[in-house]
Write an enzyme that holds these catalytic residues in place. Structure first.
Site, PDB file in Angstrom:
ATOM      1  N   LEU A  51       0.773  -1.102  -0.021  1.00  0.00           N
ATOM      2  CA  LEU A  51      -0.141  -0.128  -0.064  1.00  0.00           C
ATOM      3  C   LEU A  51       0.790   1.279  -0.042  1.00  0.00           C
ATOM      4  O   LEU A  51       1.777   1.109   0.817  1.00  0.00           O
ATOM      5  CB  LEU A  51      -0.882   0.224   1.216  1.00  0.00           C
ATOM      6  CG  LEU A  51      -2.079  -1.150   1.319  1.00  0.00           C
ATOM      7  CD1 LEU A  51      -2.672  -0.960   2.835  1.00  0.00           C
ATOM      8  CD2 LEU A  51      -3.064  -1.177   0.082  1.00  0.00           C
ATOM      9  N   ASP A  52       0.567   2.152  -0.831  1.00  0.00           N
ATOM     10  CA  ASP A  52       1.451   3.431  -0.745  1.00  0.00           C
ATOM     11  C   ASP A  52       1.429   4.240   0.317  1.00  0.00           C
ATOM     12  O   ASP A  52       0.852   3.869   1.415  1.00  0.00           O
ATOM     13  CB  ASP A  52       1.320   4.395  -2.065  1.00  0.00           C
ATOM     14  CG  ASP A  52      -0.131   4.926  -2.093  1.00  0.00           C
ATOM     15  OD1 ASP A  52      -0.385   5.426  -1.048  1.00  0.00           O
ATOM     16  OD2 ASP A  52      -0.706   4.960  -3.083  1.00  0.00           O
ATOM     17  N   TYR A  53       2.368   5.151   0.308  1.00  0.00           N
ATOM     18  CA  TYR A  53       2.729   6.000   1.609  1.00  0.00           C
ATOM     19  C   TYR A  53       1.333   6.428   2.120  1.00  0.00           C
ATOM     20  O   TYR A  53       1.229   6.632   3.443  1.00  0.00           O
ATOM     21  CB  TYR A  53       3.659   7.030   1.236  1.00  0.00           C
ATOM     22  CG  TYR A  53       4.136   7.888   2.653  1.00  0.00           C
ATOM     23  CD1 TYR A  53       5.004   7.332   3.517  1.00  0.00           C
ATOM     24  CD2 TYR A  53       3.650   9.312   2.490  1.00  0.00           C
ATOM     25  CE1 TYR A  53       5.264   8.182   4.336  1.00  0.00           C
ATOM     26  CE2 TYR A  53       4.228  10.141   3.423  1.00  0.00           C
ATOM     27  CZ  TYR A  53       5.082   9.653   4.414  1.00  0.00           C
ATOM     28  OH  TYR A  53       5.694  10.396   5.579  1.00  0.00           O
ATOM     29  N   THR A 111      -1.890   5.702   1.573  1.00  0.00           N
ATOM     30  CA  THR A 111      -3.028   4.841   1.608  1.00  0.00           C
ATOM     31  C   THR A 111      -3.042   3.923   2.729  1.00  0.00           C
ATOM     32  O   THR A 111      -2.029   3.384   3.449  1.00  0.00           O
ATOM     33  CB  THR A 111      -2.902   3.627   0.182  1.00  0.00           C
ATOM     34  OG1 THR A 111      -2.955   4.287  -0.977  1.00  0.00           O
ATOM     35  CG2 THR A 111      -4.325   2.749   0.387  1.00  0.00           C
TER      36      THR A 111
END
Length: 232
Positions: free
Chosen positions: A103-105, A107
């Site tokens: 999951l990105d930074y 999210t």
């Protein structure tokens, strides 16, 4: 629970599954002192497996966890830019676990963690077709743009599969994807005129985040693990 011998060897970290199969065919593997010459062979927890005469570690029992990823954390062990990582948010006893996808930074939401590297790989393969469900808050809802996303689009030369998108009140969308390409939801919705402000993952396959508090990690039951393994 019985498991194919090549998977047993792969799980022990000695070799990949394909390399393990080659070892077996070349007569380098034995079970309880007897050589095995076919990969179509199953071992149980009580069996002693050896490669080139050396016993390998007993197969780990597969564990699967649900982690509620906080915002502004990196899904990585260490970040070269010094940003906070998911491992800094959990007790030391869980820091050996592998994350399933990323999951990105920015999210938040459900991130699966496991001690089984092969399971993590299978769960993230596009061919697995596992649905991931996200709640996206967007700046605007462009109906025609969402129609394109539902049909599948190409952005910057990368083809994205059709998404299931439900429109909710307050500029929110429930988005279901099955490929899990990097930043897929953000990229597609931005290209379709619906830039994402917040993104939160609610489900991964049949596993839901539920009411797990932010930053907490929870071990999933053996029943859930068995159902997940059967779905692959």
């Amino acid at each position: 629970m019985s498991v194919r011998i090549a998977k047993f060897i792969a799980d022990s970290g000695v070799a990949s599954r394909r390399a393990a199969e080659e070892m077996i065919l070349s007569g380098r593997v034995a079970v309880n002192g007897t050589k095995v010459n076919t990969p179509v062979f199953f071992v149980d927890d009580g069996d002693i497996v050896s490669v080139d005469g050396k016993d390998i570690c007993k197969r780990q029992t597969t564990e699967l966890y649900a982690f509620h990823k906080p915002i502004n954390t990196m899904t990585t062990l260490r970040d070269p830019d010094g940003r906070r990582t998911i491992y800094e948010c959990m007790p030391d006893e869980y820091k050996h676990l592998k994350y399933v996808g990323r999951l990105d930074y920015k999210t938040t939401g459900l991130l699966l963690m496991t001690n089984d590297g092969e399971l993590a790989r299978k769960l993230t393969m596009p061919s697995s077709g596992i649905p991931r469900v996200y709640l996206a808050t967007v700046t605007r809802v462009d109906i025609s743009g969402l129609k394109r996303a539902r049909q599948g689009i190409t952005v910057d030369g990368i083809k994205y599969a059709p998404m299931k998108i439900d429109i909710l009140p307050e500029k929110k969308l429930r988005v279901t994807i099955t490929e899990g390409k990097k930043n897929e939801v953000r990229i597609v919705l931005r290209a379709c005129g619906c830039p994402v402000v917040k993104l939160h993952r609610e489900k991964y396959g049949k596993i839901a985040l539920g009411k797990l508090p932010v930053g907490k990690i929870e071990k999933l039951s053996q029943k859930v693990i068995d159902e997940t393994l059967k779905s692959l």
